[in-house]
Design an enzyme around this catalytic site. Structure first.
Site, PDB file in Angstrom:
ATOM      1  N   GLY A 104       0.815  -1.219   0.000  1.00 17.87           N
ATOM      2  CA  GLY A 104       0.000   0.000   0.000  1.00 17.87           C
ATOM      3  C   GLY A 104       0.845   1.263   0.000  1.00 17.87           C
ATOM      4  O   GLY A 104       2.068   1.212  -0.118  1.00 17.87           O
ATOM      5  N   PHE A 105       0.156   2.371   0.172  1.00 18.63           N
ATOM      6  CA  PHE A 105       0.860   3.664   0.137  1.00 18.63           C
ATOM      7  C   PHE A 105       1.908   3.743   1.251  1.00 18.63           C
ATOM      8  O   PHE A 105       3.115   3.853   0.974  1.00 18.63           O
ATOM      9  CB  PHE A 105      -0.184   4.791   0.224  1.00 18.63           C
ATOM     10  CG  PHE A 105       0.354   6.101   0.714  1.00 18.63           C
ATOM     11  CD1 PHE A 105       1.460   6.674   0.104  1.00 18.63           C
ATOM     12  CD2 PHE A 105      -0.238   6.747   1.790  1.00 18.63           C
ATOM     13  CE1 PHE A 105       1.969   7.877   0.565  1.00 18.63           C
ATOM     14  CE2 PHE A 105       0.261   7.954   2.255  1.00 18.63           C
ATOM     15  CZ  PHE A 105       1.374   8.514   1.641  1.00 18.63           C
ATOM     16  N   ASN A 149      -3.436  -7.857  -1.293  1.00 17.35           N
ATOM     17  CA  ASN A 149      -4.294  -8.221  -2.433  1.00 17.35           C
ATOM     18  C   ASN A 149      -4.488  -7.038  -3.382  1.00 17.35           C
ATOM     19  O   ASN A 149      -5.242  -7.134  -4.343  1.00 17.35           O
ATOM     20  CB  ASN A 149      -5.659  -8.751  -1.963  1.00 17.35           C
ATOM     21  CG  ASN A 149      -6.449  -7.686  -1.231  1.00 17.35           C
ATOM     22  OD1 ASN A 149      -5.911  -6.616  -0.923  1.00 17.35           O
ATOM     23  ND2 ASN A 149      -7.710  -7.959  -0.946  1.00 17.35           N
ATOM     24  N   SER A 176      -5.501  -2.704   5.193  1.00 19.60           N
ATOM     25  CA  SER A 176      -6.859  -2.167   5.329  1.00 19.60           C
ATOM     26  C   SER A 176      -7.077  -1.120   4.247  1.00 19.60           C
ATOM     27  O   SER A 176      -6.142  -0.413   3.875  1.00 19.60           O
ATOM     28  CB  SER A 176      -7.067  -1.483   6.688  1.00 19.60           C
ATOM     29  OG  SER A 176      -8.360  -0.915   6.741  1.00 19.60           O
ATOM     30  N   THR A 199     -11.367  -7.022   7.698  1.00 19.26           N
ATOM     31  CA  THR A 199      -9.898  -6.974   7.616  1.00 19.26           C
ATOM     32  C   THR A 199      -9.309  -6.527   8.949  1.00 19.26           C
ATOM     33  O   THR A 199      -8.263  -7.013   9.388  1.00 19.26           O
ATOM     34  CB  THR A 199      -9.467  -5.995   6.497  1.00 19.26           C
ATOM     35  OG1 THR A 199     -10.112  -6.378   5.297  1.00 19.26           O
ATOM     36  CG2 THR A 199      -7.962  -5.998   6.300  1.00 19.26           C
ATOM     37  N   TYR A 255     -14.578   1.554   9.362  1.00 19.78           N
ATOM     38  CA  TYR A 255     -13.147   1.819   9.506  1.00 19.78           C
ATOM     39  C   TYR A 255     -12.798   2.219  10.932  1.00 19.78           C
ATOM     40  O   TYR A 255     -11.957   1.585  11.565  1.00 19.78           O
ATOM     41  CB  TYR A 255     -12.731   2.918   8.531  1.00 19.78           C
ATOM     42  CG  TYR A 255     -11.234   3.159   8.516  1.00 19.78           C
ATOM     43  CD1 TYR A 255     -10.363   2.179   8.043  1.00 19.78           C
ATOM     44  CD2 TYR A 255     -10.694   4.364   8.966  1.00 19.78           C
ATOM     45  CE1 TYR A 255      -8.987   2.394   8.026  1.00 19.78           C
ATOM     46  CE2 TYR A 255      -9.327   4.583   8.943  1.00 19.78           C
ATOM     47  CZ  TYR A 255      -8.477   3.604   8.475  1.00 19.78           C
ATOM     48  OH  TYR A 255      -7.121   3.824   8.462  1.00 19.78           O
ATOM     49  N   LYS A 265     -11.069  -0.392  13.365  1.00 22.19           N
ATOM     50  CA  LYS A 265      -9.734  -0.240  13.964  1.00 22.19           C
ATOM     51  C   LYS A 265      -9.825  -0.299  15.486  1.00 22.19           C
ATOM     52  O   LYS A 265      -8.939  -0.854  16.150  1.00 22.19           O
ATOM     53  CB  LYS A 265      -9.088   1.080  13.527  1.00 22.19           C
ATOM     54  CG  LYS A 265      -8.632   1.096  12.067  1.00 22.19           C
ATOM     55  CD  LYS A 265      -7.363   0.303  11.845  1.00 22.19           C
ATOM     56  CE  LYS A 265      -6.805   0.478  10.438  1.00 22.19           C
ATOM     57  NZ  LYS A 265      -5.683  -0.425  10.144  1.00 22.19           N
ATOM     58  N   THR A 321      -1.612  11.092   6.422  1.00 21.76           N
ATOM     59  CA  THR A 321      -0.256  10.977   5.866  1.00 21.76           C
ATOM     60  C   THR A 321      -0.333  11.185   4.355  1.00 21.76           C
ATOM     61  O   THR A 321      -1.330  10.827   3.725  1.00 21.76           O
ATOM     62  CB  THR A 321       0.296   9.568   6.195  1.00 21.76           C
ATOM     63  OG1 THR A 321       0.248   9.391   7.607  1.00 21.76           O
ATOM     64  CG2 THR A 321       1.731   9.405   5.718  1.00 21.76           C
TER      65      THR A 321
END
Ligand code: UDP
Length: 308
Positions: A10-11, A31, A74, A91, A144, A148, A174
């Site tokens: 991911g990022f 994925n 996630s 997730t 989300y 979390k 971020t």
């Protein structure tokens, strides 16, 4: 170390993977449901790099004996997780329990990347780690933010019977290269819009605030947090708070001072303010961000110029 990192494509994950590859064997489990395979293209040549391309919720073999597991997988963009709420909550809940089981089985250390969203629409400002938050459990962000929060609760519950050496980091907004264009998050949107000569879409009156951390700073915080004591929780973010309208003006001035700003409806449950209290990370990790917003934005914009 042998490190297993979910969401390592991911990022933020790919930037962390890049740093870890300097000294460790890294296996990424991803994925690419909300990221691009291009993020890891260059690592494929690296002898210390392995990729398991799967959804962490599926059964998969790891074929390594991990010393450290970092669970970052996630969806993280509000636009994205609203489209896929059940997958997002699974997730962060089932996925977290599953990764904890692997950590327990291999006696690996564990780090979970939680989020500033656990503070919801905060009534305490800035937010310290011991603030419990103000979250709507039924709202559009619940998959989300509650996901979390439940991920954190899953860890606290799991280790009661099965000890795992864990730490939790709560990542604030971020930005940087490898942010996805069109991922719906504010810096990605504003930069793409300004580069395309489209109007910049400010939601609400733009007075809501966020605090933006450049990805390299965040990664240095993550690396330090990996070595922290067990059960620690750290906010990682840049306390330089800006209103969304200020952010729009800064991006406009860098890219296209003539850009128009248009106002759109504020999404439901959009937090009014957000700023990390990073005293704990400063004190215990000796960490603080160094990159000024404008400097980080210029680097991010250079990246976007190549792909937009
Ligand atoms: N936002 C905006 N225009 C956009 C995208 C986002 O004004 O095109 C606002 C959004 O309403 C929020 C802030 O920017 O107040 C940050 O949004 P983002 O989705 O990046 O992250 P969040 O911190 O809300 O998860």
């Amino acid at each position: 170390m042998e490190i297993l990192i979910t969401g390592g494509g991911g990022f933020i994950g790919s930037h962390l993977t890049e740093e870890l590859l300097r000294n460790h064997e890294v296996t990424v489990v991803d994925n690419f449901c909300s990221s691009s395979r291009k993020n890891i293209r260059e690592f494929k040549e690296h002898e210390n790099f392995n990729l398991i391309e799967t959804d962490i919720l599926e059964d998969f073999e790891i074929h390594i004996d991990p010393d450290y597991i970092i669970h970052m997988a996630s969806r993280a963009s509000p636009v994205d997780y609203r489209e896929h709420p059940v997958h997002t909550i699974r997730t962060n809940t089932e996925g977290t329990l599953k990764m904890l089981e692997i950590a327990y089985r291999y006696d690996a250390k564990f780090m979970f990347t939680s989020t500033s969203e656990v503070y919801g629409d905060p009534e305490i400002h800035p937010q310290p780690e011991d603030y419990w938050g103000n979250v709507n459990p039924n709202g559009p962000r619940a998959c989300y933010d509650e996901g979390k929060r439940c991920g954190e609760a899953a860890i606290a519950s799991y280790v009661k019977k099965n000890p795992v050496d864990y730490r939790i980091v709560r990542i604030f907004n971020t930005y940087g290269p490898r942010l996805r264009t069109g991922d719906g998050r504010v810096i990605s949107n504003f930069v793409t819009q300004a580069l395309n000569g489209d109007p910049i879409t400010v939601y609400g009156d733009g007075k809501q605030t966020r605090s933006f951390c450049y990805v390299d700073d965040l990664v240095s915080g993550l690396l330090r947090a990996m070595d922290s004591k067990t059960e620690e929780i750290f906010n990682l973010g840049n306390p330089d708070e800006k209103s969304i309208i200020e952010l729009a003006e800064i991006i406009k001035d860098i890219i296209q001072p003539e850009s128009d700003i248009v106002y759109r409806d504020l999404p439901e449950d959009d937090p009014e303010q957000r700023k990390p209290d990073i005293s704990k990370a400063r004190k215990k990790l000796g960490w603080e961000p160094e990159t000024e917003l404008e400097e980080g934005l210029r680097k991010t914009i250079d990246y976007f110029r190549e792909i937009v």
